[in-house]
Design an enzyme around this catalytic site. Sequence first.
Site, PDB file in Angstrom:
ATOM      1  N   TYR A   1       0.988  -1.269  -0.078  1.00  8.31           N
ATOM      2  CA  TYR A   1      -0.180   0.132  -0.099  1.00  8.31           C
ATOM      3  C   TYR A   1       1.201   1.360   0.178  1.00  8.31           C
ATOM      4  O   TYR A   1       1.854   1.456   0.902  1.00  8.31           O
ATOM      5  CB  TYR A   1      -0.792   0.099   1.324  1.00  8.31           C
ATOM      6  CG  TYR A   1      -1.650   1.176   1.315  1.00  8.31           C
ATOM      7  CD1 TYR A   1      -2.893   1.481   0.513  1.00  8.31           C
ATOM      8  CD2 TYR A   1      -1.480   2.040   2.319  1.00  8.31           C
ATOM      9  CE1 TYR A   1      -3.654   2.524   0.515  1.00  8.31           C
ATOM     10  CE2 TYR A   1      -2.349   3.346   2.675  1.00  8.31           C
ATOM     11  CZ  TYR A   1      -3.491   3.420   1.449  1.00  8.31           C
ATOM     12  OH  TYR A   1      -4.221   4.581   1.561  1.00  8.31           O
TER      13      TYR A   1
ATOM     14  N   LYS B   1       4.827   9.642   8.957  1.00  6.28           N
ATOM     15  CA  LYS B   1       4.584   9.227  10.113  1.00  6.28           C
ATOM     16  C   LYS B   1       5.582   9.560  11.183  1.00  6.28           C
ATOM     17  O   LYS B   1       5.276  11.012  11.549  1.00  6.28           O
ATOM     18  CB  LYS B   1       4.344   7.599  10.239  1.00  6.28           C
ATOM     19  CG  LYS B   1       3.050   7.161   9.477  1.00  6.28           C
ATOM     20  CD  LYS B   1       3.118   5.659   9.357  1.00  6.28           C
ATOM     21  CE  LYS B   1       1.943   4.971   8.750  1.00  6.28           C
ATOM     22  NZ  LYS B   1       0.515   5.609   8.958  1.00  6.28           N
TER      23      LYS B   1
ATOM     24  N   ASP C   1       9.424   2.900  -0.132  1.00  9.19           N
ATOM     25  CA  ASP C   1       8.103   3.414   0.824  1.00  9.19           C
ATOM     26  C   ASP C   1       8.648   3.132   2.304  1.00  9.19           C
ATOM     27  O   ASP C   1       7.872   1.941   2.571  1.00  9.19           O
ATOM     28  CB  ASP C   1       6.612   2.761   0.094  1.00  9.19           C
ATOM     29  CG  ASP C   1       5.613   3.432   1.141  1.00  9.19           C
ATOM     30  OD1 ASP C   1       6.116   4.148   1.990  1.00  9.19           O
ATOM     31  OD2 ASP C   1       4.455   3.383   0.430  1.00  9.19           O
TER      32      ASP C   1
END
Length: 441
Positions: A146, A275, A247
């Site tokens: 994702y 994050k 990623d």
Amino acid sequence: MTSSTTTRSEALFERARAVTPGGVNSPVRAFKSVGGVPRFIREAHGAYLTDMDDTRYVDYIGSWGPMILGHDHPTIREAIATALTGGTSFGAPGEREVELAELVTRLTGAGRVRFVNSGTEATMSALRLARGFTGRKFIVKFRGNYHGHADGLLVEAGSGLLTNAEGVLGSAAPSSAGVPEEYASLTLVSEYNDPAALDALMRLRGHEVAAVIFEPVVGNAGVLVPTPDFLEALHRVKASGALLVADEVMTGFRLSLNGATGLLGLEPDLTCWGKIIGGGLPVGAYGGRADVMDFVSPQGPVYQAGTLSGNPLAMAAGLATLQTLEADPGIYGRLEAYTAALASGLRAAADEAGVPVSINRVGSMLTAFHQDVPDGSIRTYADAARSDTTGFATWFQGMLARGVYWAPSQFESIFVSGAHTDRELNVTLEAARSAYGGTPV
């Protein structure tokens, strides 16, 4: 520590559904896959969440990863408060964004860094840059990885989109309505942890590929750990002229100061972060090779901009977080030890109850798949999709009722923070033994 009422959460959820799609601002929060009432949170401190009904939970979501130091960490709170005295947004450069970029480049080896506002913006921008730099248009991603909700990446995606769809060497159908097939056709799909499939795809289409984007450790299909031969295949994609894009929105600064790429010895051309890099405030970043990053505007021809990019509050929180991590070289060892003990305790509790569970873990990330296979043997999207989601939902509700807030999806990682101690571990494992055993609350 046990749940007694959800009256206020229920009322808020009802109000929210009248004004917000599904009552939430990100799908997994709705508890759709686990049932029950999503908890509306009033406050968070250390390793705990407190909901609107005054129920306190040991938290293993950590805002889906950013809170590696725990909630409301005093150093981060002070950094944000200090920055706030100078204003909330400038729309112009500031000192903290330079300081954070300098720290990120030093910790990761990236030549240049550009700040954005989310992980989705980071991956979207990195792939636009790869296309601009290479002059090619196709992207390769892996089934179940994702990379945010940009149209071209909602193809065979993980997170809330996990399905049993059959992929092929080449284009695949979108994972979401609203994504034109024309967009999806520019995304080629391969299998995570299948080096032969990746090699075959690159032999066939490598000359057309601008970038191969991947999660070094997958978190949004549950935790999936890369095999050594797959890591070698990832490095081979560079021979075609394609850029390798890591990623690390989830794994960056969580698994080491240089994320999963540092832990695994990878050398991507570009890396995406989010994050932790914002210390719990909205932020993302992408960076890497200086010659590639110099293609970004205003220096280069690849346009990318953002009103709130480099926001002073987010920069202050991110800078304080990374400085705190760097100043505490033992933190990653402590996170590892806690999560290893958690995995061992879950294993024992499931075995005692006769519940089939398979645990995957790297550092402070863990998924307990409800499957009857050995720990560590779930390696692909298809493997993860065989999990007993009904069994997981029952167990999740049992944990929640006992004061432990696990990730409300079988296909997500949980996150351990520096605020978790032996006390929280004991509470968690006691709850797990009861939940696996079906003991009434």
